[in-house]
Scaffold this active site. Sequence first.
Site, PDB file in Angstrom:
ATOM      1  N   ASP A 478       0.830  -1.205   0.000  1.00 12.30           N
ATOM      2  CA  ASP A 478       0.000   0.000   0.000  1.00 12.30           C
ATOM      3  C   ASP A 478       0.866   1.258   0.000  1.00 12.30           C
ATOM      4  O   ASP A 478       2.064   1.213   0.322  1.00 12.30           O
ATOM      5  CB  ASP A 478      -0.894  -0.024   1.254  1.00 12.30           C
ATOM      6  CG  ASP A 478      -2.229   0.668   1.037  1.00 12.30           C
ATOM      7  OD1 ASP A 478      -2.324   1.478   0.100  1.00 12.30           O
ATOM      8  OD2 ASP A 478      -3.155   0.408   1.815  1.00 12.30           O
ATOM      9  N   ASP A 548     -10.901   2.005  -3.058  1.00 13.23           N
ATOM     10  CA  ASP A 548     -11.421   1.676  -1.724  1.00 13.23           C
ATOM     11  C   ASP A 548     -12.936   1.599  -1.730  1.00 13.23           C
ATOM     12  O   ASP A 548     -13.544   1.176  -0.760  1.00 13.23           O
ATOM     13  CB  ASP A 548     -10.970   2.729  -0.709  1.00 13.23           C
ATOM     14  CG  ASP A 548      -9.571   2.428  -0.195  1.00 13.23           C
ATOM     15  OD1 ASP A 548      -9.102   1.299  -0.388  1.00 13.23           O
ATOM     16  OD2 ASP A 548      -8.948   3.334   0.385  1.00 13.23           O
TER      17      ASP A 548
HETATM   18  C1  GLA Z   1      -5.738   1.990   2.184  1.00 12.70           C
HETATM   19  C2  GLA Z   1      -6.152   0.814   1.338  1.00 12.70           C
HETATM   20  C3  GLA Z   1      -7.186   0.008   2.076  1.00 12.70           C
HETATM   21  C4  GLA Z   1      -6.630  -0.456   3.395  1.00 12.70           C
HETATM   22  C5  GLA Z   1      -6.148   0.733   4.197  1.00 12.70           C
HETATM   23  C6  GLA Z   1      -5.418   0.296   5.438  1.00 12.70           C
HETATM   24  O1  GLA Z   1      -6.767   2.909   2.307  1.00 12.70           O
HETATM   25  O2  GLA Z   1      -6.603   1.232   0.105  1.00 12.70           O
HETATM   26  O3  GLA Z   1      -7.585  -1.084   1.298  1.00 12.70           O
HETATM   27  O4  GLA Z   1      -5.579  -1.352   3.170  1.00 12.70           O
HETATM   28  O5  GLA Z   1      -5.283   1.557   3.448  1.00 12.70           O
HETATM   29  O6  GLA Z   1      -4.960   1.349   6.186  1.00 12.70           O
END
Ligand code: GLA
Length: 736
Positions: A478, A548
Site C-alpha cells: 500500500d 477503496d
Molecule cells: C488503504 C487501502 C485500504 C486499506 C487501508 C489500510 O486505504 O486502500 O484497502 O488497506 O489503506 O490502512
Amino acid sequence: MNISYNEGNRVFKLDTEHTSYCIGIVDEDNFIGHIYYGRKLTEDNLVYLMRTAEAPFVPSQNNRDRTSFLDTFPMEYTGNGLGDYREGTLEVRTMGGHSGVSLSYVSHRIYDGKEALEGLPATFGGDKECMTLELTCEDKFLGLQVLLSYSIFADSDAIARSVKIVNRADEAIYLTKVLSACMDMDNDDYEMITLHGSWARERAIQTRPVMKGKQSVSSIRGESSHQEHPFMAWKKNTTTEESGDIYAMNFVYSGNFMAQIEENQFGGMRAMMGINPYHFCWKLEPGESFQAPEVICVYSADGIGGMTRCFHDLYRKHLIRGEYKDKKRPILINNWEATYFDFNTEKLLGIAKQASELGIEMLVMDDGWFGRRNDDNSSLGDWQVNESKLSGGLKHLVDEVNKLGMKFGIWFEPEMISPDSDLYRAHPDWAIAIPGRTGSLARNQYVLDLTRKEVRDYVYEMVASVLRSANIEYVKWDMNRQLSDLGSYGLPADRQGEIYHRQVLAVYELQDRMTKEFPHLLLENCSGGGARFDAGMLYYSPQIWCSDDADAVERLSIQAGTAMIYPLSTMGAHVSDCPNHTVGRVTPFETRGYVALAGTFGYELDVTKIPEADRNMIPQQVAMYHKYNDLVREGDYYRIAHYADNHFYDCYEVVAKDKSEALVTYIQVLNRPNFHSRRIHIPGLDPEKTYVIANAQEWPEIKQTEYKGDTLHYAGLNIPPLWGDFKGRLLHLTAK
Ligand code: GLA
C-alpha cells in the site's frame, strides 16, 4: 511486423499487423519529422506530406534563406527555445544558465527484440516477438545525444516509445524536462478522452473536443493519482465504441506525469506525454545518461473498443510478469472492512475458518498487525509483529490458516514512516522533508526518503524478514499519502530536483528485489485504493487494488474507466459489506458478486457476521468465479452500455479468443416503471456460429435460446426488465 529505412527518401516505416508509423529526415539540419500514423500503408513514399512551409514572423537558427519552419514542423521529438514556440519535450539548463536545444538525426539502428530500460518497468519481448528502431540524434552545440526508441510487436498494434539522453560534453548539464513521446498531426475534429476522479471514485471517463491552446492532465503528487491518469486518447468525433480512428498514449510509469494536446495556430496538434517537469531537474554529469520511461502508443481503426483490446493484449503478454501472469488468482478474503484495526489471532482465525468452509482460498491480514498500530496514527516503519494482538506470533497464525487449507497474505506500507514510530525516533532525517520547515502530514504519516540507499536497504530487510518468517504467499503493498514538502537529507542542493523521480525508481527497485527473492509471491499494489493503478506497477504486480470503494454501483464506473486500458485480470475487486462503507448503499449480495467477477474477485467483509442468506450464496459465487475466471482473465472485453452515460443500466461482455463462448454482465442500476425490455447488441461473436444461452434457466423470460453470432451483434437481444434496483444477471453464451 517490419521496420524499414528507405535511404532514397530518408523515410522510416514501422509496420505492425494493421498500422504504419512513418518518420522522415528532412532539411540540411536533418530534423526528424513525424509523417504518418494510422492504417497500414503499402508504400513509404510519403515525403510529400512533410510540411516545411514558413510560418510568419518565426525566428530560425541562422536567419537563413531557406524557409524557417520550426514553429509548424511536425517533430518526432522536440528541442526548445530556438524557434518552435509550441510546448516541447526536452529542456535543459547549461552550467552557464542557458537553455536552447535543437536535435538533428545522426544515425540509426534497427534490431530484433527490445532492450530493457534500466531501472524502469517496460514492455518486453524476444527477438522474434519485437523489433526496435533506435534513432540517434544530437545537439552538437551542447554535446547532448538523444536516443529515440520505437519498438513494435508481432502480435500487437502498439508501439512502445522511450527516450534516453546521454551527456557527451565535458561538463555537466541539467535536464529540466524530458518527456518520453511526442506526436504531431493535424487536428481532424478530434475529441480527447481522459480519466478523472478522486479517492473512492477513480478513473471516470471524460470526453472533450480538442481545441486551440493546451488541454492536459497531470500529476505532481508523486504517484499517478486518484485525480488524473497517465493516459489520453484522441479520436475523431464520429468514432464509436466499435469503429473509427482513435489514437492513445499510456505511460508505463508511477510518478508525476503530464499528458497534453496542444492545437496550434494552423490547426496542427501536438500530443505529448512524460514525466511532469514540475520540480524536475536532473544533473547529468559527462558520460552519464538519463533513461526516460516508456509510453505506449496505440492506433486503432476499430473504435474505442479496438484501442482497449490492444492495450489489454499487450499488457497481458508483454508487461505483466511472474507466476500469476496467466494464472487464476486465489479467492481472497481481506479483513480491512471486516475488522479495521480491531482484530486478534482468534478473530482472524474465526473468519478464516468460516471462509475456508465456503470455498474462499486465502486470508489477507490488512493494516494493524505491527508495532503499536491500533489506528492510523502510529507505527509505520516498525514492521515487527504486535504479539499482543497476534498471540503466538505471525507464524502461528499463518500455520493455523494453512491448516484450514488456506493461503495467507499480509499488508505493508513500506514507503511510509509515522512520526510516532521507533524508526522515526531513531532516524528523523529519513523522512522526506524541507529542513527547518514543519512537515505536512497526511493520515498522520510522512514519506520515507527512499532516494537514500541505506533507507531502501533497511526497509527491504524489515519487510523481507517478515516474509521469510512464515509461509506468506501474498502481499498487499500500500501507499497512502502523496508526496509534498520535497527535500532529502541525502542529496546535495543541485540534486533536490531529482527526488520525485528517484523515489519512483526506488519503489521499482524494492519491488524488483521482493519479486526476485520471493518469486512465488502474489503481489497486489494499492494506494489509498487506486491512486497507483498504472502500467508501471503492473510490471511488478499482476493486480492492483482498484478503489477503496467497493460499492457495486460506484464500481461500474471505476471499473469501466480502469478497463479502458487495463485487463480485467489486473483489477482488484471484492464483494464487500452493506450498507456500503463508503456510500451507505445497499445492493444485493448477488449483484456485488457479478461486479467483482469482472476483476480479481474476493471478499472484504466479516463472513461470520453477514446475513445467513448472503453467506449461503458464497459457495455459488465461488463456483461462478471458477467457472468464468479463465474467460474473464483471457478474453476480449467489450463495453456495451455504460451506466455513467445512460443512468439506468450497465452492460459489458468478455468473449473467448476462439469465440467459443461469451459472458455478458447486465446490471440494471435503476428500475423504471412501465418499461419494456431493453435491446442490447452483443459484439465480438463469430457471425457464422450459432450461440446457445447456456444459462437459459436464469432467463425464463427469454424463450428462444439459440441465435447466430451476427444476429446477436446487429439485431441484438431484448433483455427483460428486472424487478428492483441494483439487480444483475449474467448471460452465458456458448457456441454450438
Ligand atoms: C488503504 C487501502 C485500504 C486499506 C487501508 C489500510 O486505504 O486502500 O484497502 O488497506 O489503506 O490502512
